[in-house]
Design a protein around this motif. Sequence first.
Motif, mmCIF file in Angstrom:
data_model
loop_
_atom_site.group_PDB
_atom_site.id
_atom_site.type_symbol
_atom_site.label_atom_id
_atom_site.label_comp_id
_atom_site.label_asym_id
_atom_site.label_seq_id
_atom_site.Cartn_x
_atom_site.Cartn_y
_atom_site.Cartn_z
ATOM 1 N N GLN A 126 -14.730 26.182 59.388
ATOM 2 C CA GLN A 126 -15.840 25.390 58.866
ATOM 3 C C GLN A 126 -15.511 23.899 58.867
ATOM 4 O O GLN A 126 -16.371 23.068 59.167
ATOM 5 C CB GLN A 126 -16.200 25.869 57.455
ATOM 6 N N GLY A 129 -15.851 22.720 62.305
ATOM 7 C CA GLY A 129 -17.271 22.536 62.589
ATOM 8 C C GLY A 129 -17.792 21.230 62.029
ATOM 9 O O GLY A 129 -18.545 20.504 62.697
ATOM 10 N N GLY A 278 -21.218 22.128 65.724
ATOM 11 C CA GLY A 278 -20.617 21.992 64.395
ATOM 12 C C GLY A 278 -21.364 22.792 63.349
ATOM 13 O O GLY A 278 -20.750 23.488 62.525
ATOM 14 N N LEU A 281 -20.627 26.485 63.770
ATOM 15 C CA LEU A 281 -19.320 26.875 63.242
ATOM 16 C C LEU A 281 -19.305 26.882 61.716
ATOM 17 O O LEU A 281 -18.648 27.718 61.093
ATOM 18 C CB LEU A 281 -18.235 25.924 63.764
ATOM 19 N N VAL A 282 -20.038 25.954 61.100
ATOM 20 C CA VAL A 282 -20.083 25.885 59.642
ATOM 21 C C VAL A 282 -20.817 27.075 59.047
ATOM 22 O O VAL A 282 -20.411 27.636 58.027
ATOM 23 C CB VAL A 282 -20.759 24.566 59.195
#
Length: 306
Positions: A126, A129, A278, A281-282
């Motif tokens: 995270q 990300g 990003g 991914l978070v």
Amino acid sequence: MEKTSLHPLMFIVLVVVTTFLMGSSFTVGKIGLNYVSPLLLVGLRFTIAGLVMAVLVRKSGKPEKLADWGRIFTIGLMQTAGVMGCIFLSLRTITAGESSILTFTNPLMVVMMGTVFLGIRYRLLQWIGAFVGFIGVFITLGFHLQLTVGTLFGLGAAVFWSIGTILIKQWGSRFNVWVLTAYQMLFGGIALLLMGLTLESPKLMINPVSITVILWLAIMASIVQFAIWFYLINQGDPGKTSAFLFLAPFFGVLTGWVLLDEVVEWYVYAGGALIFIGIFLVNWTFKKGTANLEGDIEKMAKPLNS
């Protein structure tokens, strides 16, 4: 609402519809600025939407304590007045695509705020990300840190949205979700109307285009969009569903190009792509049982809601 199995094709259709309504509202809003001043336009949008929803939820359980009404009002100031006010002010000087990309960096900012204010510990993935996403913001701004008024408002929208997200996670369990949605929109809309009448030179041209824009933003881009989004969140994994938010700025850029002939520089696409990666991914839950952004915040919020 009891969860039922949702066919994958229907899930995709609903995701596309709700994110299209989210993203295209930037373009429709920019069209509306030709006829209505920014704060007045967004104030009319959410006051109308809030009133309609308040009527629809009139038989649902409403808060009894004044403090709870204060919480809803505070959420409305952040989530509706702050976010939407900044968005529509940004549209005066930057494209609908750029505004949508900057606004939807909010999940990246939630990671930062969740760490600082709630003490949430996020996974390495995270943080990667968030780092990738903020590099994307830097690139989207043209490889420099000279912020224009429009970009500041766009980033301001993301900040207010992040604060609103955390407040909703902190206090949201106190309320019926539809009652909270209706009244936070209504309170935020009224605040925007007052700001539109006092902080700017009000402009309101009544014609078929302006009426269509206001009604589209109030009904389709607010009530219908919220209804579909909450339904999808309720039916599936909130983290996975939220990862599809990257489609909203895509539709913001696409509709800006189609309807407004907006020219988007190559570095905006490059930066936008990194922002979307990003956010993915978070938010994305890769393994069953793995914590996600919304789940982490909710866990931290539960002790305060009990």
